[in-house]
Design an enzyme around this catalytic site. Structure first.
Site, mmCIF file in Angstrom:
data_model
loop_
_atom_site.group_PDB
_atom_site.id
_atom_site.type_symbol
_atom_site.label_atom_id
_atom_site.label_comp_id
_atom_site.label_asym_id
_atom_site.label_seq_id
_atom_site.Cartn_x
_atom_site.Cartn_y
_atom_site.Cartn_z
ATOM 1 N N GLU B 292 0.838 -1.202 0.000
ATOM 2 C CA GLU B 292 0.000 0.000 0.000
ATOM 3 C C GLU B 292 0.867 1.243 0.000
ATOM 4 O OE1 GLU B 292 -2.013 3.517 1.647
ATOM 5 O OE2 GLU B 292 -0.292 2.459 2.460
ATOM 6 N N ASP B 320 -7.220 2.404 7.662
ATOM 7 C CA ASP B 320 -5.818 2.794 7.454
ATOM 8 C C ASP B 320 -5.556 4.199 7.985
ATOM 9 O OD1 ASP B 320 -3.182 2.743 6.719
ATOM 10 O OD2 ASP B 320 -3.546 3.190 4.609
#
EC number: 3.4.17.-
Lengths: 24, 428
Positions: B292, B320
Site C-alpha cells: 500500500e 488505514d
C-alpha cells in the site's frame, strides 16, 4: 431477490430499518 | 442481539485485547515490513498460517508484483555555519547520492510559490522545504512532489520538512514520485526542528552548507501477495463485503499503527463473527493488502483481478488511519445507502459511536469506490496519528488494546450487518 444493482429495491426503507434493528 | 453479542465479546468478553496481542506478536517478532523486503514476505507467510489456524475459510494468497526499494546507509551533516548532524530519512523511491555525497549550499523555501519566485537562486543548491503543516493531504504534496519541483529549477537535492503535526526531532518518511522528463535528484525528509532552524538561519542571511549521503537503491520488482480469507456467505456466497487493512509498512518503527492496527482489527472482525457462530448471508472477505505504501500496488492488482465481479461487491471497507478510539464511520455512497448505514451505525449506540460522515475513500478501496461501490473507512481519534506516522515511533507502544477492542467491535458490527442484510447496499 438480493441483488440491487441499479439501486432499485423491492423493499421499503422501513423494512430495511426493521431488518437492521433486529440485529440490535 | 447480534450487535450486542459482538460488542460484548470484543470489548468485555473473552476476545478483549486479542487483536492487540496478535498484532504485538507479529510486529515484535517480524518488525517493519517494507515492500520488497524479506520481513514483509515473512509476515505474509505468518498471516497465512494464522488465518488458517483461526479456522477462517478459503485462506489464500494472490500474487502481486511489487516495488523493491532500499534506503541503504544515509546521513546528512551541516558543515556551515556549524557542524550539526541532521537526522534524515530518505523518501521511498529516491535515488541515492554519489558515494562521496552531495555537498552544497542550501536554499530554504516555505512553499512551491516561493521556490518559483526564487528559482534563479536554486541552481546547484540543496533545496530545503520548511512548509507549514496544514493537514496531511495538503502538506504531503511537498513530500511527494518536492524533489521534482526542486529539480525543475536546477537543484541538486531536496530535503523536506517531515509531514508531521508534532515533533520531538523525528523524521517521517513516505513515498515520493519522480516525473518523466525531470532529472531525478536525491530527496529525504528532515525534522521539523531542523527545517525551522535552517529557515531562521536563512532569514538572517546566514550561509548554510550541507553534505548529504544516501545509499538508496531501487531493485527490480519482486513477488508478493495479498492475503485473503473469508467467512463464506450462507445465502449469497458470490456476494461480498470486503474488510481490509494493509500488511506492509515503512522500514522504520514497527508499522504497528500504520497499518498493523487496521489489518488486525479487520482479521478480528472475522474472528469475532466466527467465534459467535455467525454466518452472514453474503461472504465476508478479509484482504490484507501488500505494498500500500508504494501507492496501493496490491489493491490495484486485486481490483484488476476481481473487477469482473464488481456487481457482487456490496461494500468495501478499509481501516488505514489508526485504530485509536473510533468516533464513527466515513462513508461514500448513494443517499439511500447512507441512510441504511446510519441505521447500521445506530446499532453501535451502546458504544456511543453512531456517526456516519462523508469521505469513505482510502488508498486500497478507491478503485472500487470510483467504480460505484459503496465504501467505508474507520474514523478514529486522529490526534496522535501524525505524531508517529512513518517514523521510528510507530511501535506497539502507540497502540491501546482497549481502543483496538472498540475499533474491532465497530468493524465487526458494520461488516456483519451489511453482509447479512437481505439486499446489497443500493448504488447511485
Amino acid at each position: 431477490k438480493a441483488i440491487c444493482k441499479n439501486g432499485i429495491s423491492k423493499r421499503t426503507f422501513e423494512e430495511i430499518k426493521e431488518e437492521i434493528a433486529s440485529c440490535g | 442481539d447480534v450487535a450486542k453479542a459482538i460488542i460484548n465479546l470484543a470489548v468485555y468478553g473473552k476476545a478483549q485485547n486479542r487483536s492487540y496481542e496478535r498484532l504485538a506478536l507479529l510486529v515484535d517478532t517480524v518488525g517493519p515490513r517494507l515492500s520488497g523486503s524479506k520481513n514483509l514476505e515473512k509476515a505474509i507467510q505468518i498471516m497465512y498460517q494464522n488465518l488458517q489456524q483461526d479456522g477462517l475459510e478459503k485462506v489464500h494468497l494472490e500474487p502481486v508484483r511489487i516495488p523493491h526499494w532500499e534506503r541503504g546507509e544515509e546521513s546528512a551533516v551541516m558543515l556551515e555555519p556549524r557542524i550539526h548532524k541532521i537526522a534524515i530519512l530518505g523518501l521511498g523511491s529516491s535515488i541515492g547520492t554519489p558515494p562521496e555525497g552531495i555537498t552544497a549550499e542550501v536554499l530554504v523555501v516555505t512553499s512551491f510559490d516561493e521556490l518559483q519566485r526564487r528559482a534563479s537562486e536554486a541552481r546547484g543548491k540543496i533545496v530545503v522545504y520548511n512548509q507549514p503543516y496544514i493537514n496531511y493531504s495538503r502538506t504531503v504534496q511537498y513530500r511527494t512532489q518536492g524533489a521534482v519541483e526542486a529539480a525543475k529549477v536546477g537543484a541538486l537535492a531536496s530535503l523536506i520538512r517531515s509531514v508531521a503535526s508534532f515533533s520531538i526531532y523525528s523524521p517521517h518518511t513516505g513515498i515520493q514520485e519522480y516525473q518523466d522528463g525531470v532529472p531525478k535528484i536525491p530527496t529525504a525528509c528532515i525534522t521539523v526542528e531542523d527545517a525551522e532552524m535552517m529557515s531562521r538561519m536563512a532569514s538572517h542571511g546566514i550561509k548554510i552548507v550541507i553534505q548529504l549521503k544516501m545509499g538508496a537503491k531501487t531493485y527490480p520488482d519482486t513477488d508478493s501477495f495479498n492475503t485473503v480469507a473469508e467467512i463464506t456467505g450462507s445465502k449469497y456466497p458470490e456476494q461480498v463485503v470486503l474488510v481490509s487493512g494493509h500488511l506492509d509498512s515503512w522500514d522504520v518503527g514497527q508499522g504497528a499503527m500504520d497499518d498493523g492496527g487496521g489489518a488486525f482489527i479487520s482479521w478480528e472482525a472475522l474472528s469475532l463473527i466466527k467465534d459467535l457462530g455467525l454466518r452472514p448471508k453474503r461472504t465476508l472477505r478479509l484482504v490484507l493488502w501488500t505494498a500500500e505504501e508504494q501507492g496501493g500496488v496490491g489493491a490495484f492488482q486485486y481490483y484488476q483481478l476481481h473487477k469482473v465481479n464488481i456487481s457482487n461487491y456490496s461494500l468495501v471497507m478499509e481501516s488505514d488511519a489508526g485504530t485509536f478510539l473510533p468516533t464513527g464511520l466515513q462513508f461514500t455512497g448513494s443517499e439511500k445507502a447512507r441512510a441504511i448505514m446510519e441505521e447500521v451505525m445506530s446499532l453501535l449506540q451502546p458504544l456511543n459511536i453512531t456517526q456516519v460522515l462523508s469521505h469513505g475513500e482510502g488508498t486500497d478501496i478507491n478503485f472500487w469506490i470510483q467504480a460505484g461501490v459503496p465504501g467505508a473507512s474507520l474514523l478514529d481519534d486522529l490526534y496522535k496519528y501524525f505524531f508517529f506516522h512513518h517514523s521510528h515511533g510507530d511501535t506497539m507502544t502507540v497502540m491501546d488494546p482497549k481502543q483496538m477492542n472498540v475499533a474491532a467491535a465497530v468493524w465487526a458490527v458494520v461488516s456483519y450487518v451489511v453482509a447479512d442484510m437481505e439486499e446489497m447496499l443500493p448504488r447511485s
